[in-house]
Design a protein around this motif. Structure first.
Motif, PDB file in Angstrom:
ATOM      1  N   VAL A   1       0.852  -1.184   0.000  1.00 16.78           N
ATOM      2  CA  VAL A   1       0.000   0.000   0.000  1.00 16.78           C
ATOM      3  C   VAL A   1       0.893   1.240   0.000  1.00 16.78           C
ATOM      4  N   GLN A   2       0.609   2.137  -0.898  1.00 14.17           N
ATOM      5  CA  GLN A   2       1.353   3.406  -0.956  1.00 14.17           C
ATOM      6  C   GLN A   2       0.390   4.556  -0.751  1.00 14.17           C
ATOM      7  N   LEU A   3       0.812   5.483   0.049  1.00 12.20           N
ATOM      8  CA  LEU A   3       0.000   6.654   0.347  1.00 12.20           C
ATOM      9  C   LEU A   3       0.827   7.903   0.104  1.00 12.20           C
ATOM     10  N   GLN A   4       0.206   8.905  -0.459  1.00 12.19           N
ATOM     11  CA  GLN A   4       0.898  10.164  -0.681  1.00 12.19           C
ATOM     12  C   GLN A   4      -0.026  11.306  -0.337  1.00 12.19           C
ATOM     13  N   ALA A   5       0.333  12.031   0.692  1.00  8.35           N
ATOM     14  CA  ALA A   5      -0.438  13.215   1.068  1.00  8.35           C
ATOM     15  C   ALA A   5       0.001  14.388   0.212  1.00  8.35           C
ATOM     16  N   SER A   6      -0.911  15.271  -0.070  1.00  7.10           N
ATOM     17  CA  SER A   6      -0.597  16.463  -0.848  1.00  7.10           C
ATOM     18  C   SER A   6      -1.482  17.616  -0.404  1.00  7.10           C
ATOM     19  N   GLY A   7      -1.112  18.805  -0.824  1.00 12.26           N
ATOM     20  CA  GLY A   7      -1.905  19.984  -0.522  1.00 12.26           C
ATOM     21  C   GLY A   7      -1.272  20.917   0.497  1.00 12.26           C
ATOM     22  N   GLY A   8      -0.134  20.510   1.047  1.00 10.92           N
ATOM     23  CA  GLY A   8       0.528  21.365   2.016  1.00 10.92           C
ATOM     24  C   GLY A   8       1.120  22.597   1.366  1.00 10.92           C
ATOM     25  N   GLY A   9       1.586  23.494   2.199  1.00 13.84           N
ATOM     26  CA  GLY A   9       2.195  24.713   1.683  1.00 13.84           C
ATOM     27  C   GLY A   9       2.353  25.740   2.776  1.00 13.84           C
ATOM     28  N   LEU A  10       2.631  26.948   2.363  1.00 10.64           N
ATOM     29  CA  LEU A  10       2.819  28.072   3.283  1.00 10.64           C
ATOM     30  C   LEU A  10       1.570  28.939   3.274  1.00 10.64           C
ATOM     31  N   VAL A  11       1.065  29.235   4.461  1.00  8.68           N
ATOM     32  CA  VAL A  11      -0.138  30.047   4.579  1.00  8.68           C
ATOM     33  C   VAL A  11      -0.002  30.951   5.797  1.00  8.68           C
ATOM     34  N   GLN A  12      -0.637  32.088   5.739  1.00 12.59           N
ATOM     35  CA  GLN A  12      -0.620  32.987   6.888  1.00 12.59           C
ATOM     36  C   GLN A  12      -1.610  32.517   7.940  1.00 12.59           C
ATOM     37  N   ALA A  13      -1.358  32.896   9.166  1.00 11.16           N
ATOM     38  CA  ALA A  13      -2.272  32.565  10.246  1.00 11.16           C
ATOM     39  C   ALA A  13      -3.675  33.057   9.899  1.00 11.16           C
ATOM     40  N   GLY A  14      -4.648  32.201  10.188  1.00 13.18           N
ATOM     41  CA  GLY A  14      -6.023  32.530   9.856  1.00 13.18           C
ATOM     42  C   GLY A  14      -6.454  32.007   8.502  1.00 13.18           C
ATOM     43  N   GLY A  15      -5.504  31.546   7.725  1.00 11.61           N
ATOM     44  CA  GLY A  15      -5.800  31.044   6.392  1.00 11.61           C
ATOM     45  C   GLY A  15      -6.254  29.601   6.406  1.00 11.61           C
ATOM     46  N   SER A  16      -6.414  29.057   5.201  1.00  7.19           N
ATOM     47  CA  SER A  16      -6.933  27.698   5.044  1.00  7.19           C
ATOM     48  C   SER A  16      -6.085  26.909   4.055  1.00  7.19           C
ATOM     49  N   LEU A  17      -6.078  25.626   4.251  1.00  6.50           N
ATOM     50  CA  LEU A  17      -5.471  24.691   3.312  1.00  6.50           C
ATOM     51  C   LEU A  17      -6.323  23.435   3.274  1.00  6.50           C
ATOM     52  N   SER A  18      -6.253  22.736   2.154  1.00  9.45           N
ATOM     53  CA  SER A  18      -6.978  21.480   2.021  1.00  9.45           C
ATOM     54  C   SER A  18      -6.006  20.387   1.624  1.00  9.45           C
ATOM     55  N   LEU A  19      -5.966  19.342   2.398  1.00 10.03           N
ATOM     56  CA  LEU A  19      -5.080  18.218   2.136  1.00 10.03           C
ATOM     57  C   LEU A  19      -5.870  17.048   1.566  1.00 10.03           C
ATOM     58  N   SER A  20      -5.203  16.260   0.759  1.00 11.47           N
ATOM     59  CA  SER A  20      -5.781  15.018   0.289  1.00 11.47           C
ATOM     60  C   SER A  20      -4.713  13.934   0.346  1.00 11.47           C
ATOM     61  N   CYS A  21      -5.146  12.706   0.192  1.00  8.16           N
ATOM     62  CA  CYS A  21      -4.222  11.583   0.301  1.00  8.16           C
ATOM     63  C   CYS A  21      -4.585  10.556  -0.759  1.00  8.16           C
ATOM     64  N   ALA A  22      -3.644  10.287  -1.627  1.00 12.73           N
ATOM     65  CA  ALA A  22      -3.866   9.296  -2.674  1.00 12.73           C
ATOM     66  C   ALA A  22      -3.348   7.947  -2.204  1.00 12.73           C
ATOM     67  N   ALA A  23      -4.219   6.953  -2.273  1.00  9.79           N
ATOM     68  CA  ALA A  23      -3.838   5.609  -1.850  1.00  9.79           C
ATOM     69  C   ALA A  23      -3.805   4.679  -3.054  1.00  9.79           C
ATOM     70  N   SER A  24      -2.810   3.835  -3.103  1.00  8.84           N
ATOM     71  CA  SER A  24      -2.723   2.838  -4.159  1.00  8.84           C
ATOM     72  C   SER A  24      -2.289   1.513  -3.556  1.00  8.84           C
ATOM     73  N   GLY A  25      -2.541   0.454  -4.275  1.00 14.31           N
ATOM     74  CA  GLY A  25      -2.233  -0.863  -3.748  1.00 14.31           C
ATOM     75  C   GLY A  25      -3.459  -1.499  -3.134  1.00 14.31           C
ATOM     76  N   ARG A  26      -3.244  -2.594  -2.449  1.00 18.29           N
ATOM     77  CA  ARG A  26      -4.358  -3.373  -1.918  1.00 18.29           C
ATOM     78  C   ARG A  26      -4.789  -2.828  -0.560  1.00 18.29           C
ATOM     79  N   THR A  27      -5.842  -2.065  -0.563  1.00 19.05           N
ATOM     80  CA  THR A  27      -6.369  -1.501   0.671  1.00 19.05           C
ATOM     81  C   THR A  27      -7.718  -2.097   1.036  1.00 19.05           C
ATOM     82  N   THR A  28      -8.040  -3.220   0.434  1.00 17.43           N
ATOM     83  CA  THR A  28      -9.327  -3.857   0.689  1.00 17.43           C
ATOM     84  C   THR A  28      -9.491  -4.171   2.167  1.00 17.43           C
ATOM     85  N   GLY A  29     -10.683  -3.884   2.668  1.00 11.30           N
ATOM     86  CA  GLY A  29     -10.984  -4.227   4.051  1.00 11.30           C
ATOM     87  C   GLY A  29     -10.602  -3.191   5.079  1.00 11.30           C
TER      88      GLY A  29
END
Length: 116
Positions: free
Chosen positions: A1-29
């Motif tokens: 199983v491979q996982l890769q998070a993305s969406g990080g970065g630099l933001v000022q206090a009070g700001g927003s970010l959205s992260l996601s995570c792509a999963a590949s491989g056998r994650t059944t169950g």
């Protein structure tokens, strides 16, 4: 199983970010997915998780009311919407796959930096 998070970065206090995570491989169950973070010099901290059954969500005390977790069960993809970010939210954020009550697979993290 491979996982890769993305969406990080630099933001000022009070700001927003959205992260996601792509999963590949056998994650059944898997029972859900979680988000953790680790700041320099600190232990890894639970941030949030989503359990597919009933779409139940959990949050660490430090992010309640500011972060929202969601996910696509079919794609085994969790998302983390982070609002009202604070400098203390600065960390590397990791996603992980949950089986039962344990997280067995961890992905490469994504760096979130919040400037004051």
């Amino acid at each position: 199983v491979q996982l890769q998070a993305s969406g990080g970065g630099l933001v000022q206090a009070g700001g927003s970010l959205s992260l996601s995570c792509a999963a590949s491989g056998r994650t059944t169950g898997n029972s859900g997915m979680g988000w953790f973070r680790q700041a320099p010099g600190k232990d890894r901290e639970f941030v949030s998780s989503i359990v597919w059954s009933g779409s139940t969500t959990y949050y660490g005390d430090s992010v309640k009311g500011r972060f929202t977790v969601s996910g696509d069960n079919a794609k085994n993809t969790p998302y983390l919407q982070m609002n009202s970010l604070r400098p203390e939210d600065t960390a590397i954020y990791y996603c992980a796959v949950r089986y039962g009550k344990s997280y067995l697979y961890w992905g490469q993290g994504t760096l979130v930096t919040v400037s004051s």
